[in-house]
Structures are given as C-alpha cells and as structure tokens.
Design a protein around this motif. Structure first.
Motif, short mmCIF file in Angstrom:
data_model
loop_
_atom_site.label_atom_id
_atom_site.label_comp_id
_atom_site.label_asym_id
_atom_site.label_seq_id
_atom_site.Cartn_x
_atom_site.Cartn_y
_atom_site.Cartn_z
N ARG A 64 0.81 -1.22 0.00
CA ARG A 64 0.00 0.00 0.00
C ARG A 64 0.83 1.27 0.00
O ARG A 64 0.31 2.37 -0.17
N ARG A 65 2.13 1.13 0.20
CA ARG A 65 3.00 2.31 0.23
C ARG A 65 3.33 2.77 -1.19
O ARG A 65 3.35 1.99 -2.12
N ASP A 66 3.63 4.04 -1.32
CA ASP A 66 4.00 4.61 -2.61
C ASP A 66 5.50 4.52 -2.79
O ASP A 66 6.26 5.09 -1.99
N PRO A 67 5.99 3.83 -3.83
CA PRO A 67 7.44 3.75 -4.03
C PRO A 67 8.06 5.03 -4.54
O PRO A 67 9.28 5.12 -4.67
N GLN A 68 7.22 6.04 -4.83
CA GLN A 68 7.71 7.30 -5.40
C GLN A 68 8.62 6.99 -6.60
O GLN A 68 9.75 7.44 -6.68
#
Length: 200
Positions: free
Chosen positions: A118-122
């Motif tokens: 769910r995290r954004d890898p940017q």
C-alpha cells in the motif's frame, strides 16, 4: 542433484551465474529467441513454451528475463527480480527504476508496486534504451560503463532511496556505481541466488 534451473534469454547470463555460484549444480537453459519474440507481446505459443520449460524442470526454476517474468511466474517459476524488489521496498523510496527495454517497464513497475504494497514507491523511471545496442553486440564492459554513467548523472540531479537495475543484463553497472555513491544499488542476479541457495 540440480540445485536450480535457470531460464535465460542471453548466454551472458549463464556466465554470470556460473561466476556467482561456481559450486552449484545449475541447469542453465538459454533461449534468446524468447526475448526476440516477446518484444512485441507474448503470444499463446511462446506462453506455452515457457510453461512447458518450467513444468518439465526438476526443482526450483528461476527466470532471469524481466520481460518474460510474469508468464514464467504464472507457470510456477521464480522471478529473478522479486528479491530485489522486496529489498527496494525494505529500503523505501524514492526508487530510481532503470531499464533498457520498453517491454521491461510494465512488469518491473508492477512487481515493485507489489513489493511496496500500500505504500507509494515514489517511482522515478529511467529509460536507458540508447545503450542496449552495446549489450546486443557483446560489448559488455562498455554497456556497463554507459549504464553507470547515465545513472550517476540521474543521482546527481535527484534524491533517491535506492537504484533498481531492472534487467539482469545491467548488473555489471552495480559495482561501478557503488564505488561512487552511497545510494544502495540493487542488482537482481546476486540477490536472487542468495535468496534461493543460502540456507535459511
């Protein structure tokens, strides 16, 4: 007993893995035609050939081609870049995702996002296709140097948590980059072998 079956699309990968694991009993199969056929999409015939190779192998199968990775994974193989993407997720973003083939971009990004959950890898993609002809002509040293130079320039112009060398063919640039940056540079061959062969 064979420790691992590896499905390659270039002979250089077989040499890489022999050097990384000289004592391992590796069944290395090189199918350069698979990548050539997959560049414009993976058809039913190619999908069936890959599935057959995975099914007929004894023990674990590692697919070293990023483009073919999703199809090989569906057939039961392990994707070479999965341990690398997991490590990128552990380190965190922004991630500089580097690649040389358009056919690599989508499967690499999808796998990276799977690892991050769910995290954004940017994600910051960096296409280096201009250097691919060097690899195709066997100029491995020049290829690695060119890849490293382009990535080093990108690192000077941005801030990143890590660099992901999306294709196994790019692994030679890792040592060159590690000598000039503190940013972790992740290469798939060494990480995949370590994950598969080292005792847990």
């Amino acid at each position: 007993m064979t420790d691992l079956t590896l499905l390659h699309t270039a002979e250089v990968h077989a040499r890489t893995f022999r050097a990384l694991a000289p004592e391992a009993d590796l069944n290395q199969q090189v199918r350069s035609d698979w990548l050539a056929r997959a560049r414009d999409g993976i058809g039913a015939d190619l999908r069936a050939e890959i599935a057959a190779a995975v099914t007929e192998a004894y023990g674990p199968v590692l697919c070293t081609c990023t483009t073919l990775g999703p199809v090989a994974e569906e057939a039961g193989a392990i994707r070479i870049d999965w341990p690398m993407m997991q490590e990128a997720a552990r380190i965190g973003g922004p991630v500089l995702l580097t690649y040389c083939l358009d056919s690599t971009a989508e499967p690499s990004e999808a796998l990276l996002r799977r690892a991050f959950g769910r995290r954004d890898p940017q994600l910051a993609p960096l296409f280096l296709g201009q250097h691919w002809p060097l690899f195709e002509t066997g100029a491995d040293t020049d290829f690695s140097a060119a890849i490293a130079e382009s990535i080093a320039l990108a690192l000077k112009n941005g801030t990143f948590g890590c660099v992901v060398l999306a294709q196994a063919s790019m692994a030679g640039a890792a040592a060159l980059l590690r000598a000039q940056t503190q940013v972790p540079v992740l290469a798939s061959p060494e990480m995949a072998l370590r994950a598969l062969l080292e005792p847990r």
